[in-house]
Enzyme design. Structure first.
Site, PDB file in Angstrom:
ATOM      1  N   ARG A 140      62.395  76.131  88.963  1.00 44.60           N
ATOM      2  CA  ARG A 140      63.200  75.816  90.269  1.00 44.60           C
ATOM      3  C   ARG A 140      64.506  76.854  89.743  1.00 44.60           C
ATOM      4  O   ARG A 140      65.498  77.364  90.163  1.00 44.60           O
ATOM      5  CB  ARG A 140      63.671  74.344  90.143  1.00 44.60           C
ATOM      6  CG  ARG A 140      63.481  73.721  91.331  1.00 44.60           C
ATOM      7  CD  ARG A 140      64.146  72.697  91.295  1.00 44.60           C
ATOM      8  NE  ARG A 140      62.948  71.749  92.184  1.00 44.60           N
ATOM      9  CZ  ARG A 140      63.362  70.539  93.238  1.00 44.60           C
ATOM     10  NH1 ARG A 140      64.182  69.745  91.492  1.00 44.60           N
ATOM     11  NH2 ARG A 140      62.611  70.134  93.293  1.00 44.60           N
ATOM     12  N   ASP A 195      68.223  67.112  90.649  1.00 43.78           N
ATOM     13  CA  ASP A 195      67.575  67.623  91.995  1.00 43.78           C
ATOM     14  C   ASP A 195      68.379  68.241  92.711  1.00 43.78           C
ATOM     15  O   ASP A 195      67.840  68.954  94.064  1.00 43.78           O
ATOM     16  CB  ASP A 195      67.256  66.091  92.962  1.00 43.78           C
ATOM     17  CG  ASP A 195      65.699  65.318  91.828  1.00 43.78           C
ATOM     18  OD1 ASP A 195      64.917  66.210  91.433  1.00 43.78           O
ATOM     19  OD2 ASP A 195      65.455  64.246  92.906  1.00 43.78           O
ATOM     20  N   SER A 251      64.447  60.773  81.682  1.00 43.42           N
ATOM     21  CA  SER A 251      63.630  61.310  82.739  1.00 43.42           C
ATOM     22  C   SER A 251      63.069  60.000  82.836  1.00 43.42           C
ATOM     23  O   SER A 251      62.496  58.748  82.013  1.00 43.42           O
ATOM     24  CB  SER A 251      62.281  61.655  81.488  1.00 43.42           C
ATOM     25  OG  SER A 251      60.875  61.582  83.268  1.00 43.42           O
ATOM     26  N   ARG A 270      60.062  53.167  94.239  1.00 42.11           N
ATOM     27  CA  ARG A 270      60.101  51.931  93.234  1.00 42.11           C
ATOM     28  C   ARG A 270      59.699  50.442  94.508  1.00 42.11           C
ATOM     29  O   ARG A 270      59.380  49.609  94.048  1.00 42.11           O
ATOM     30  CB  ARG A 270      61.011  51.522  93.115  1.00 42.11           C
ATOM     31  CG  ARG A 270      60.996  53.489  91.667  1.00 42.11           C
ATOM     32  CD  ARG A 270      62.272  53.442  91.016  1.00 42.11           C
ATOM     33  NE  ARG A 270      62.264  54.215  89.972  1.00 42.11           N
ATOM     34  CZ  ARG A 270      61.786  55.866  90.233  1.00 42.11           C
ATOM     35  NH1 ARG A 270      61.695  56.552  91.730  1.00 42.11           N
ATOM     36  NH2 ARG A 270      61.664  56.383  88.882  1.00 42.11           N
TER      37      ARG A 270
END
Length: 437
Positions: free
Chosen positions: A350, A319, A166, A29
């Site tokens: 995952r 994560d 999200s 970013r």
């Protein structure tokens, strides 16, 4: 080049003070939002992992001048941004790059194409294509996947209710909305996702606002000029997670991690470890470039207990879930992880991959539609036999999870395709070797 790593089994205690890599989300970013200032800025403590370098190369192709003045400091001059690219914009393995750049490029007066590697090309992009199309963007895809062909279009502000929390969807829409004079753009989420984009936009002077609306989490922005300012990137708590959990499960360990980002939308792991009764403390808190930062001390924690991880905690640790599953195998009792169905849409599925690899170590883990059920203590002693191979599925977090599991195994373990770790954690092995001295 394919690279395998072999853990030696029964690691020595981890001890010492270290700095983890710069935050990956912030590094992406800092370049993307920094380029919107159309000025010159210095970014200190920038992550030089492959994912962030993909973003850097794309912005150079779009007319930004970017130079490293030392290993982790870049100077970005965006006075000539943006120009039509002469080639496809290659995102490598980085979903953040593709989704955020799609938002930025949807507002430009030229056509562009975003492509990625074989793994990224399988990941769903409909979640950004659809709302950007509602804004008026013209995006063609391969059945909702990359490559994305973005054609010149006139976009407008909208209110969009996202079905999932999200940060990438929210960021793509805010970056597009920042550039259009045609109304405000509002993103509504069921849970609060990472807010690095809003914090950095505010740091550079935008009028972005966060608030609650009818029980949803809202972020609103309209066209505003950004002012160039130098920025410091904090340490990445998602990278620190592997060291924190290794220290918690390796006997006699005692580690202090310096300069770790403590943004409340990212500290779900700390909350979970405290809930599990891990020996963890947060020290020396401060504010850097509009982000909370501090030090974390973690010691060996043999008396941890299982717990449920669900709801609004999930976006704050999504994560870290692969290595949290490993942590849960060393706690007493059952740990249930749910509401995490989006794990299927990461660099790998995952849920399936974590279950498959941890089962190799003997973990009693069951994948579910939206998470896991994990029975702790691996039959009572919490230690693995080892003498096995871990596959990582082009996924850096699976590779690092396997490495940590190998550190509490009685015999060596081979972690295949370990080069994928370079996407987020350059120097991973060096840090562990230094902590074992």
């Amino acid at each position: 080049m394919r690279k395998s790593v072999i853990t030696q089994g029964f690691s020595a205690p981890l001890r010492g003070e270290i700095k983890t890599p710069p935050d990956k989300s912030m590094s992406h970013r800092s370049l993307i939002i920094g380029s919107l200032t159309k000025g010159k800025i210095k970014i200190s403590n920038f992550l030089t992992g492959a994912d962030c370098l993909a973003t850097l190369e794309i912005l150079k192709e779009l007319g930004c001048e970017i130079q490293f003045i030392d290993e982790n400091t870049v100077v970005l001059d965006a006075k000539n941004a943006y120009r039509a690219p002469k080639k496809e914009l290659y995102c490598g393995n980085s979903g953040t790059t593709m989704r955020l750049m799609a938002g930025l490029l949807s507002a430009q007066n030229f056509n562009s194409t975003l492509s990625g590697d074989i793994s990224l090309s399988k990941r769903p992009m409909k979640r950004i294509i659809e709302p950007l199309s509602f804004m008026g963007a013209a995006i063609k895809s391969n059945d909702g996947k990359a490559p994305l062909v973005i054609e010149q279009a006139n976009i407008k502000g909208i209110e969009y209710k996202s079905p999932i929390a999200s940060a990438q969807v929210k960021s793509a829409l805010l970056l597009a909305g920042l550039q259009t004079p045609n109304g405000k753009t509002t993103v509504l989420e069921p849970h609060l996702s990472r807010d690095h984009t809003e914090r950095m936009l505010k740091f550079f002077g935008s009028n972005v606002e966060n608030y609650n609306k009818n029980g949803l989490f809202a972020a609103t922005i309209s066209q505003t000029p950004l002012m160039p300012k130098d920025l410091n990137v904090v340490g990445d708590i998602s990278s620190a997670a592997f060291i924190m959990i290794a220290a918690a499960i390796i006997k006699d360990s005692d580690v202090i991690l310096k300069n770790i980002g403590l943004n409340p939308t990212r500290t779900g792991l700390i909350d979970v470890m405290k809930r599990m009764k891990a020996n963890i403390d947060v020290l020396n808190c401060d504010l850097v470039s509009n982000e909370e930062v501090g030090d974390i001390r973690i010691k060996y924690s043999p008396d941890m207990e299982g717990c449920e991880i669900s709801g609004d905690l999930i976006p704050r640790l999504i994560d870290e879930i692969p290595v949290i599953a490993l942590l849960a195998s060393q706690a007493k009792g059952e740990t249930i992880i749910k509401d995490a169905g989006d794990l299927k849409n990461k660099e790998s599925d995952r849920i399936a991959c974590v279950e498959r690899e941890l089962r190799k170590f003997g973990v009693n883990i069951q994948g579910t539609e939206d998470g896991f059920i994990i029975e702790g203590k691996n039959g009572g002693n919490g230690l693995f036999k080892g003498d096995l191979e871990v596959d990582c599925y082009h996924d850096h977090r699976i590779a690092m999870m396997g490495y940590i599991a190998g550190l509490i195994s009685q015999k060596p373990c081979k972690i295949n395709d370990f080069e994928w770790v370079e996407t987020s954690f350059p120097g991973f092995l060096n840090i562990f070797e230094n902590l074992k001295k």
